[in-house]
Scaffold this active site. Structure first.
Site, PDB file in Angstrom:
ATOM      1  CB  THR A  26      -0.968   0.032   1.206  1.00  0.00           C
ATOM      2  OG1 THR A  26      -0.248  -0.295   2.388  1.00  0.00           O
ATOM      3  CG2 THR A  26      -2.103  -0.938   1.025  1.00  0.00           C
ATOM      4  CG  HIS A 121      -3.061 -15.322  -3.135  1.00  0.00           C
ATOM      5  ND1 HIS A 121      -3.466 -14.349  -2.243  1.00  0.00           N
ATOM      6  CD2 HIS A 121      -3.382 -16.504  -2.536  1.00  0.00           C
ATOM      7  CE1 HIS A 121      -3.988 -14.914  -1.167  1.00  0.00           C
ATOM      8  NE2 HIS A 121      -3.941 -16.216  -1.313  1.00  0.00           N
TER       9      HIS A 121
END
Ligand SMILES: [Zn+2]
EC number: 2.3.1.286
Length: 248
Positions: A26, A121
């Site tokens: 982020t 992922h």
């Protein structure tokens, strides 16, 4: 001071396994998914781009997913001090594996050895076919999108193409999971960074590390279900915390 204590533990550890989540990226400008400014919070429909049922059923979702991939922040953002601090851990010879839930490739861009990064992922830079085993690069496929194919089909079998990320409704890759579990089991210290530890198998890796007697350090702004079992919990911004505990 917890930071000094953790720093000493890392200095003393022979092997450190790291798990990272959205909170590491982020600060580079990649939004998380479920936070106040999260991608799925702002546009709940965008979660369907990574849901295999919606994706297979609805060509409109696929067309929008390809546009989203073209615009993905991962193409333009840079690693931040947290990514760079984790590279120093490898340079010091302490890193077993860096397990990441992130698909943005920023750990490798920072200089982490690709074979030391386990992307549980997947990542956004590859493309795979749902009809056959064909794989290609995202770059090449986005060139086809730019040239006018709004839902490009597999060039081998005509099947549906998707990014090489794990979608909701898909199984994780067993070889990657096995390597991650092995790494969690064999470390002196398990460092969990920027993940809420609410999603499996990431959370299960913490259990494995604890059962094996590893120290647990959690760096996350928000509480996690494992805080009460951690040896230390650091809640300051990750871009400050990781250089403070990892750089020697
Ligand atoms: Zn195919």
């Amino acid at each position: 001071m917890d930071v000094n204590r953790v720093r000493d533990w890392i200095d003393a550890a022979d092997t450190v396994t790291v798990l990272t989540g959205a909170g590491v990226s982020t600060e580079s400008g990649i939004p998380d998914y479920r936070g106040p400014n999260g991608a799925w919070t702002k546009d709940p429909d965008s979660a369907k781009y990574v849901d295999i049922d919606y994706y297979v059923r609805d060509p409109a979702i696929r067309r929008r997913a390809w546009i989203r991939r073209r615009e993905h922040e991962a193409w333009t953002v840079e690693p931040n001090p947290a990514h760079h601090a984790l590279v120093t851990l490898e340079a010091r010879g302490k890193l077993t594996k860096l397990i990441t839930q992130n698909i943005d490739g920023l750990h490798q861009k920072a200089g982490q050895t690709p074979t030391n990064v386990l992307e549980i992922h997947g990542n956004i830079f590859g493309v795979e076919c749902l009809g056959c085993d064909a794989t290609t690069t995202m770059r090449a496929t986005l060139d086809r999108v730019a040239a006018g194919e709004d839902d490009p089909a597999c060039l081998s079998c005509g099947g549906i193409l998707k990014s090489s990320t794990i979608f909701f409704g898909q199984q994780l890759k067993t070889d990657v999971l096995y390597a991650a579990a092995e790494s969690a089991q064999s470390c002196d210290l398990f460092l969990s960074v920027g993940t809420s530890l609410t999603v499996h198998p990431a959370a299960g890796l913490v259990d494995i590390a604890l059962q094996s007697g590893a120290r647990l350090v959690i760096c996350n702004a928000e509480p996690t279900p494992y805080d009460h079992r951690a040896d230390a919990v650091l809640t300051d911004p990750i871009g400050q915390t990781l250089p403070a505990i990892l750089n020697n």
